[in-house]
Design a protein around this motif. Structure first.
Motif, PDB file in Angstrom:
ATOM      1  N   GLY A  67       0.785  -1.226   0.000  1.00  0.00           N
ATOM      2  CA  GLY A  67       0.000   0.000   0.000  1.00  0.00           C
ATOM      3  C   GLY A  67       0.814   1.272   0.000  1.00  0.00           C
ATOM      4  O   GLY A  67       0.287   2.342   0.301  1.00  0.00           O
ATOM      5  N   HIS A  68       2.081   1.167  -0.357  1.00  0.00           N
ATOM      6  CA  HIS A  68       2.943   2.356  -0.352  1.00  0.00           C
ATOM      7  C   HIS A  68       2.920   3.017  -1.727  1.00  0.00           C
ATOM      8  O   HIS A  68       3.889   2.983  -2.488  1.00  0.00           O
ATOM      9  CB  HIS A  68       4.352   1.964   0.075  1.00  0.00           C
ATOM     10  N   ASP A  69       1.772   3.605  -2.024  1.00  0.00           N
ATOM     11  CA  ASP A  69       1.539   4.266  -3.311  1.00  0.00           C
ATOM     12  C   ASP A  69       0.627   5.451  -3.065  1.00  0.00           C
ATOM     13  O   ASP A  69       0.025   5.588  -1.998  1.00  0.00           O
ATOM     14  CB  ASP A  69       0.923   3.295  -4.316  1.00  0.00           C
ATOM     15  N   MET A  70       0.529   6.333  -4.048  1.00  0.00           N
ATOM     16  CA  MET A  70      -0.199   7.581  -3.853  1.00  0.00           C
ATOM     17  C   MET A  70      -1.696   7.374  -3.629  1.00  0.00           C
ATOM     18  O   MET A  70      -2.324   8.160  -2.900  1.00  0.00           O
ATOM     19  CB  MET A  70       0.034   8.521  -5.037  1.00  0.00           C
ATOM     20  N   ASP A  71      -2.284   6.340  -4.221  1.00  0.00           N
ATOM     21  CA  ASP A  71      -3.700   6.091  -3.971  1.00  0.00           C
ATOM     22  C   ASP A  71      -3.941   5.815  -2.494  1.00  0.00           C
ATOM     23  O   ASP A  71      -4.856   6.378  -1.877  1.00  0.00           O
ATOM     24  CB  ASP A  71      -4.199   4.908  -4.809  1.00  0.00           C
ATOM     25  N   HIS A  72      -3.127   4.944  -1.901  1.00  0.00           N
ATOM     26  CA  HIS A  72      -3.283   4.640  -0.483  1.00  0.00           C
ATOM     27  C   HIS A  72      -2.932   5.849   0.384  1.00  0.00           C
ATOM     28  O   HIS A  72      -3.601   6.106   1.392  1.00  0.00           O
ATOM     29  CB  HIS A  72      -2.425   3.437  -0.091  1.00  0.00           C
ATOM     30  N   TYR A  73      -1.882   6.585   0.021  1.00  0.00           N
ATOM     31  CA  TYR A  73      -1.532   7.775   0.793  1.00  0.00           C
ATOM     32  C   TYR A  73      -2.708   8.760   0.822  1.00  0.00           C
ATOM     33  O   TYR A  73      -3.046   9.313   1.881  1.00  0.00           O
ATOM     34  CB  TYR A  73      -0.317   8.482   0.190  1.00  0.00           C
ATOM     35  N   ALA A  74      -3.313   8.998  -0.331  1.00  0.00           N
ATOM     36  CA  ALA A  74      -4.443   9.928  -0.408  1.00  0.00           C
ATOM     37  C   ALA A  74      -5.642   9.406   0.366  1.00  0.00           C
ATOM     38  O   ALA A  74      -6.337  10.165   1.056  1.00  0.00           O
ATOM     39  CB  ALA A  74      -4.817  10.176  -1.865  1.00  0.00           C
ATOM     40  N   PHE A 201       6.652   8.599  -5.279  1.00  0.00           N
ATOM     41  CA  PHE A 201       6.877  10.035  -5.442  1.00  0.00           C
ATOM     42  C   PHE A 201       7.506  10.396  -6.776  1.00  0.00           C
ATOM     43  O   PHE A 201       7.362  11.523  -7.249  1.00  0.00           O
ATOM     44  CB  PHE A 201       7.657  10.628  -4.268  1.00  0.00           C
ATOM     45  N   SER A 202       8.200   9.439  -7.413  1.00  0.00           N
ATOM     46  CA  SER A 202       8.903   9.786  -8.643  1.00  0.00           C
ATOM     47  C   SER A 202       8.113   9.491  -9.909  1.00  0.00           C
ATOM     48  O   SER A 202       8.270  10.185 -10.917  1.00  0.00           O
ATOM     49  CB  SER A 202      10.250   9.056  -8.711  1.00  0.00           C
ATOM     50  N   GLN A 203       7.260   8.478  -9.881  1.00  0.00           N
ATOM     51  CA  GLN A 203       6.598   8.035 -11.100  1.00  0.00           C
ATOM     52  C   GLN A 203       5.123   8.408 -11.183  1.00  0.00           C
ATOM     53  O   GLN A 203       4.508   8.225 -12.232  1.00  0.00           O
ATOM     54  CB  GLN A 203       6.757   6.517 -11.251  1.00  0.00           C
ATOM     55  N   THR A 204       4.541   8.908 -10.099  1.00  0.00           N
ATOM     56  CA  THR A 204       3.145   9.333 -10.159  1.00  0.00           C
ATOM     57  C   THR A 204       3.038  10.647 -10.917  1.00  0.00           C
ATOM     58  O   THR A 204       3.739  11.612 -10.610  1.00  0.00           O
ATOM     59  CB  THR A 204       2.563   9.504  -8.748  1.00  0.00           C
ATOM     60  N   ASP A 205       2.141  10.676 -11.885  1.00  0.00           N
ATOM     61  CA  ASP A 205       1.882  11.891 -12.651  1.00  0.00           C
ATOM     62  C   ASP A 205       0.676  12.594 -12.021  1.00  0.00           C
ATOM     63  O   ASP A 205      -0.442  12.087 -12.049  1.00  0.00           O
ATOM     64  CB  ASP A 205       1.593  11.540 -14.113  1.00  0.00           C
ATOM     65  N   PHE A 206       0.907  13.760 -11.458  1.00  0.00           N
ATOM     66  CA  PHE A 206      -0.129  14.499 -10.742  1.00  0.00           C
ATOM     67  C   PHE A 206      -0.833  15.537 -11.618  1.00  0.00           C
ATOM     68  O   PHE A 206      -1.624  16.333 -11.100  1.00  0.00           O
ATOM     69  CB  PHE A 206       0.481  15.205  -9.527  1.00  0.00           C
ATOM     70  N   THR A 207      -0.563  15.515 -12.902  1.00  0.00           N
ATOM     71  CA  THR A 207      -1.126  16.537 -13.788  1.00  0.00           C
ATOM     72  C   THR A 207      -2.647  16.586 -13.693  1.00  0.00           C
ATOM     73  O   THR A 207      -3.248  17.667 -13.552  1.00  0.00           O
ATOM     74  CB  THR A 207      -0.698  16.284 -15.238  1.00  0.00           C
TER      75      THR A 207
END
Length: 274
Positions: A67-74, A201-207
């Motif tokens: 779960g160490h990904d931006m979806d879980h963090y959010a 943090f490096s590969q997630t595209d937040f555009t």
């Protein structure tokens, strides 16, 4: 210790001090809520309610394997704001935490959000791709993962002692307690969470997330940031949000909320009150 348990069973530690309009702080990689001490004490003294959590796998939160990904963090951040029933909250994210804030708003909406601040933040996209030629080569992040996996304790001293706070710049005197505090926070967390978090943090595209944000956003970044290079981050993020303000700090490093706390706190307070 105050904690919440997420829908997937992860215990998340948080701090919640004071009353008034809530400010929610999201920390950078691989640190903890403690990295916001200078901000939380300052804004507590100015009548705000200040809240910060340790990201899953970081600090005092559970060291789960997944779960160490931006979806879980959010989603974890959304669970915290729902648990505390926050409204009219100001969200402040540093570095990876800036990505967390952007993805939280993009994924969960603005119903609980008044304003947002991205400080030295990773959006829109850190890694170099065909559509993001100004990003950093994939090898940079592969090397970080290798150091986390093989000699984390050494790396967690070298990074704050050099690029993170700009202590490698001529005329800048290293502050050993700050370096040791960074090391302490990093070593509290899980190597697995930190290893996986590099990809997050490096590969997630937040555009797409940034384009959804309509609340006022302050983008703060030092032009001598050696961790998240200025040109491919802050100006682009400020343009992508609908109501963004870019504030650039000449010569400031990545860790400017700590080493330049007086300036950063004053500018944050001005934005919060505007």
């Amino acid at each position: 210790m105050p904690t919440i348990t997420t829908n997937d069973g992860v215990e998340i530690f948080y701090k919640d001090w004071g009353t008034g309009q809530p400010i929610v702080f999201s920390h950078g990689w691989p640190l903890s809520a403690d990295d916001w001490d200078a901000q939380m004490m300052f804004f507590l003294g100015h009548g705000y309610r200040v809240i910060a959590h340790d990201r899953r796998g970081h600090g005092r939160s559970a060291q789960v394997p997944d779960g160490h990904d931006m979806d879980h963090y959010a989603d974890d951040l959304a669970a915290l704001t729902a648990h505390l029933d926050l409204h009219d909250a100001i969200h402040v994210g540093h570095s990876t935490g800036g990505g967390e804030v952007a993805h939280y708003i993009g994924r969960h909406g603005e119903s609980r959000v008044a304003k947002a601040v991205l400080i030295s933040a990773v959006p829109p996209l850190m890694v170099q791709t065909e559509s993001n030629p100004g990003g950093l080569p994939r090898k940079v992040f592969d090397d970080i993962q290798s150091q986390v996996a093989n000699h984390r304790s050494v790396f967690y001293h070298e990074l704050p002692a050099t690029a993170f706070y700009g202590f490698n710049r001529e005329g800048v005197e290293p502050i050993e307690p700050i370096i040791q505090n960074w090391w302490r926070q990093g070593m509290m967390g899980s190597a697995k969470a930190h290893y996986d978090g590099v990809v997050a943090f490096s590969q997630t595209d937040f555009t797409g997330d940034l384009k959804k944000i309509t609340v006022p956003v302050l983008v703060m970044h030092g032009d001598d940031d050696q961790v998240v290079p200025y040109a491919d981050s802050a100006p682009l993020s400020a343009e992508l949000v609908r109501n963004g303000t870019l504030k650039t700090y000449a010569g400031y490093p990545h860790g400017m909320p700590t080493t330049q706390a007086d300036v950063i706190n004053a500018d944050l307070l001005e934005f919060f009150r505007s």
